[in-house]
Design an enzyme around this catalytic site. Structure first.
Site, PDB file in Angstrom:
ATOM      1  N   HIS A   1       0.801  -1.220   0.000  1.00  0.00           N
ATOM      2  CA  HIS A   1       0.000   0.000   0.000  1.00  0.00           C
ATOM      3  C   HIS A   1       0.821   1.250   0.000  1.00  0.00           C
ATOM      4  O   HIS A   1       0.562   2.194  -0.731  1.00  0.00           O
ATOM      5  CB  HIS A   1      -0.846   0.047   1.273  1.00  0.00           C
TER       6      HIS A   1
ATOM      7  N   ASP B   1       4.827 -10.437 -20.613  1.00  0.00           N
ATOM      8  CA  ASP B   1       4.692 -11.889 -20.589  1.00  0.00           C
ATOM      9  C   ASP B   1       5.435 -12.550 -21.739  1.00  0.00           C
ATOM     10  O   ASP B   1       5.973 -13.648 -21.579  1.00  0.00           O
ATOM     11  CB  ASP B   1       3.206 -12.282 -20.628  1.00  0.00           C
TER      12      ASP B   1
ATOM     13  N   CYS C   1       2.032  -3.075 -25.768  1.00  0.00           N
ATOM     14  CA  CYS C   1       1.552  -2.498 -24.510  1.00  0.00           C
ATOM     15  C   CYS C   1       2.302  -2.995 -23.278  1.00  0.00           C
ATOM     16  O   CYS C   1       1.901  -2.720 -22.153  1.00  0.00           O
ATOM     17  CB  CYS C   1       0.054  -2.761 -24.349  1.00  0.00           C
TER      18      CYS C   1
HETATM   19  C1  PEP Z   1       2.078  -7.846 -20.866  1.00  0.00           C
HETATM   20  O1  PEP Z   1       2.157  -9.016 -20.530  1.00  0.00           O
HETATM   21  O2  PEP Z   1       2.973  -7.237 -21.504  1.00  0.00           O
HETATM   22  C2  PEP Z   1       0.895  -7.041 -20.499  1.00  0.00           C
HETATM   23  C3  PEP Z   1       0.747  -5.800 -20.913  1.00  0.00           C
HETATM   24  O3  PEP Z   1      -0.011  -7.630 -19.665  1.00  0.00           O
HETATM   25  P1  PEP Z   1       0.136  -7.688 -18.060  1.00  0.00           P
HETATM   26  O4  PEP Z   1       1.347  -6.875 -17.690  1.00  0.00           O
HETATM   27  O5  PEP Z   1      -1.134  -7.156 -17.525  1.00  0.00           O
HETATM   28  O6  PEP Z   1       0.335  -9.155 -17.846  1.00  0.00           O
HETATM   29 MG    MG Z   2       0.373 -10.050 -19.794  1.00  0.00          MG
END
Ligand code: PEP
Ligand code: MG
Length: 576
Positions: free
Chosen positions: A195, A461, A508
């Site tokens: 937190h 990921d 992303c």
């Molecule tokens: C990713 O895996 O790059 C992603 C944007 O998803 P998260 O970080 O939510 O797993």
């Molecule tokens: Mg991901």
């Protein structure tokens, strides 16, 4: 020689000020056995303490001003909910009754029982919930001892140039701190998901967490430099160091001010090519910041926030309301809602096996949605209904291959059919995209891109699974290499395939917002970046200094490089 306290940087920036050391709210727990005729009164005493704790927190909640970060409000609400929960209300009462122990002791046993359950969960999220329990327990214990809770809230003095040194900070204590000029936090407990960290970030106050024994080492009033970038604090720095850090601090502030001028500027490379910057969002307030900093839309809205802090998933109506709010707040800018990506680091009691031996490879993301189609259908219906209020796209997480994408799309079509048949108002033709974050999906990109309306590359990921490196494990962090040739080949081929097939492609993962990789991603042909809204201005500035066309000419050589050093060398040919 200044003493260095090291920890983990949890909120960036330099803070300089005098220490205010907060004593822990904890006291020794008295433990004694009751006579049978004392039990009723002891239960009443316990219940009165819970009510007093609830009353204290309600007062704090009522006094929150409108400028308070939404996290503070959410945490206080969580604490109020815990004060209604049987685990903290009825369990201690049961202990008093069954074991004839005093209220403080009963509370301690209930807390230990909860902690034991949390211990089983190797998960940062639940560790952060442990902090909640601890704070709520301390509040009840304070009420049992007739001791008012430690509170900075009632202090009216300015905290100019003050560094708070504490074991932990309660959300309720944070209200107003930033406005009163707080310089930094040094916190003994917690990691980057605790937190204190989340709140310090949301307040924009530098913070170092996990500094063991900080309250023993620092004396009240001592001068401290807190380096939230590098994760340490200096006690009693010498004049030279102080000057150096003041200069750095001044430089950071000047830079932040300068960057603000880019809020309305278009994202363009030095040679005039337009780049689209999208924002990643986790909660509603991120949407406002994204728009203020000039994002073209939201490229990734993590909907998990709605499912956390609770035992039961939100129903369709609640989701519809929340997504509609988000759509409306975007004022016509597109919003990409990612369907539930629970699992691995974000576990929820939604039917998964809590003892799943290898959760990162387990029932997470779209797999969970396909296994529990009712859960998915509810979310899909809410998204499609909310899409009536503005441009929305739907993004599917953790697709393993064409079959996952086809099955998810079939479920979406089914939901659309039902809504059509029942006359429910929803948006037809909402584009459905997929995350490319499992190597298998990247390798199968030609089919994936064909099946989907757009794709978004999730490098967080994708790197983890391609390199077999747990993204959250410090011990193997040095092998987590975004510039590994295998990773770059996958990213590059997904971009090429999507471009060739005329489908939108964005990236992303955290790489998109890390300006060390901007030149590289341009060289691989990326034109759509999706990143935390706080990084948008810096990325605009970086883009404005890069020539895109010469970078594109380096792609082949980048893909032939052996790793980070060689890629960096190649990029120097275009960036100097
Ligand atoms: C990713 O895996 O790059 C992603 C944007 O998803 P998260 O970080 O939510 O797993
Ligand atoms: Mg991901």
């Amino acid at each position: 020689m200044a003493l260095i306290l090291s920890g983990q940087g949890a909120s960036r920036g330099i803070g300089i000020g005098r220490a205010r050391v907060l004593e822990s709210g904890g006291v020794e727990t008295p433990e004694y056995t009751l006579d049978p005729d004392q039990i009723g009164a002891e239960i009443d005493r316990y219940r009165a303490a819970v009510a007093a704790a609830r009353g204290e927190l309600t007062v704090v909640a009522d006094r929150l001003g409108p400028q308070v970060a939404s996290e503070v409000r959410e945490f206080i609400e969580t604490h109020l909910m815990m004060l209604e929960d049987d685990a903290l209300v009825e369990s201690p009462v049961e202990f008093i009754r069954a074991r004839s122990c005093n209220a403080e002791w009963a509370l301690k046993q209930a807390r230990d029982q909860l902690f034991a359950a949390f211990e089983q969960m190797q998960d940062d999220y639940f560790r952060a919930r442990r902090d909640d329990v601890d704070q709520v327990v301390k509040r009840i214990a304070g009420a049992l001892a007739n001791r008012p809770a430690r509170s900075l809230f009632v202090e009216e003095d300015a905290l100019d140039d003050t560094v708070i040194v504490a074991d932990d900070i309660e959300p309720a204590e944070l209200n107003g701190l930033a406005e009163r000029g707080l310089a930094a936090f040094v916190i003994e407990t917690g990691g980057s998901l605790s937190h204190s960290s989340i709140l310090a970030r949301s307040l924009g106050v530098p913070c170092v967490v996990g500094v063991r024994g900080a309250r023993q080492m620092v004396h009240e009033g001592q001068l401290l430099i807190v380096d939230g970038d590098r994760g340490f604090a200096l006690i009693d720095p010498d004049g030279e160091r102080l000057t150096r850090y003041r200069e750095r601090q001044y430089e950071q502030k000047r830079r932040a001010m300068q960057l603000l001028r880019l809020a309305d500027a278009a994202a363009r490379t030095a040679d005039g090519d337009s780049i689209r910057l999208w924002a990643n969002a986790e909660q509603l307030k991120d949407l406002d910041l994204a728009l203020r900093h000039g994002a073209v839309g939201i490229g990734l809205f993590r909907t998990e926030f709605l499912y956390l802090h609770r035992q039961q998933p939100p129903d369709e109506e609640e989701q519809y309301q929340s997504y509609s709010d988000a759509v409306k707040r975007m004022h016509g800018h597109p919003l990409t809602l990612r369907t539930l990506d629970i699992g691995a680091d974000k576990q929820l009691p939604l039917g998964q096996d809590p003892a799943e031996p290898n959760p990162a490879l387990g029932l997470r993301g779209i797999r969970l949605s396909l296994k529990f189609p009712e859960l998915f259908r509810t979310q899909v219906r809410a998204i499609l209904r909310a899409a009536v209020h503005g441009p929305v796209t739907m993004l599917l997480p953790m697709l393993g291959g064409p079959d996952d994408a086809l099955r998810a799309r079939a479920l979406i079509r089914e939901a659309e059919g039902e809504m059509r048949a029942s006359g429910t108002v929803f948006q037809e033709g909402v584009p459905v995209g997929g995350m490319i974050e499992v190597p298998a999906a990247a390798i199968a990109a030609p089919r994936m891109v064909e099946i989907l309306d757009f794709v978004s590359i999730g490098t967080n990921d994708l790197i983890q699974y391609t390199l077999a490196i747990d993204r959250g494990n410090q011990a193997v962090a040095r092998w987590y290499e975004p510039l590994h040739p295998a990773v770059l080949r996958l990213i590059s081929s997904v971009i090429d395939i999507a471009v060739a097939m005329g489908k939108p492609v964005s990236l992303c993962g955290e790489m998109a917002g890390d300006t060390r990789y901007t030149a590289l991603l341009l060289a691989l042909g990326l034109t759509d970046f999706s990143l935390h809204p706080r990084g948008i201005l810096e990325l605009k500035e970086t883009l404005s200094r890069l020539q895109r066309k010469p970078l594109l000419g380096l792609k082949r050589r980048i893909l032939e490089a052996n790793g980070t050093d060689e890629v960096t060398e190649v990029l120097k040919l275009a960036t100097g």
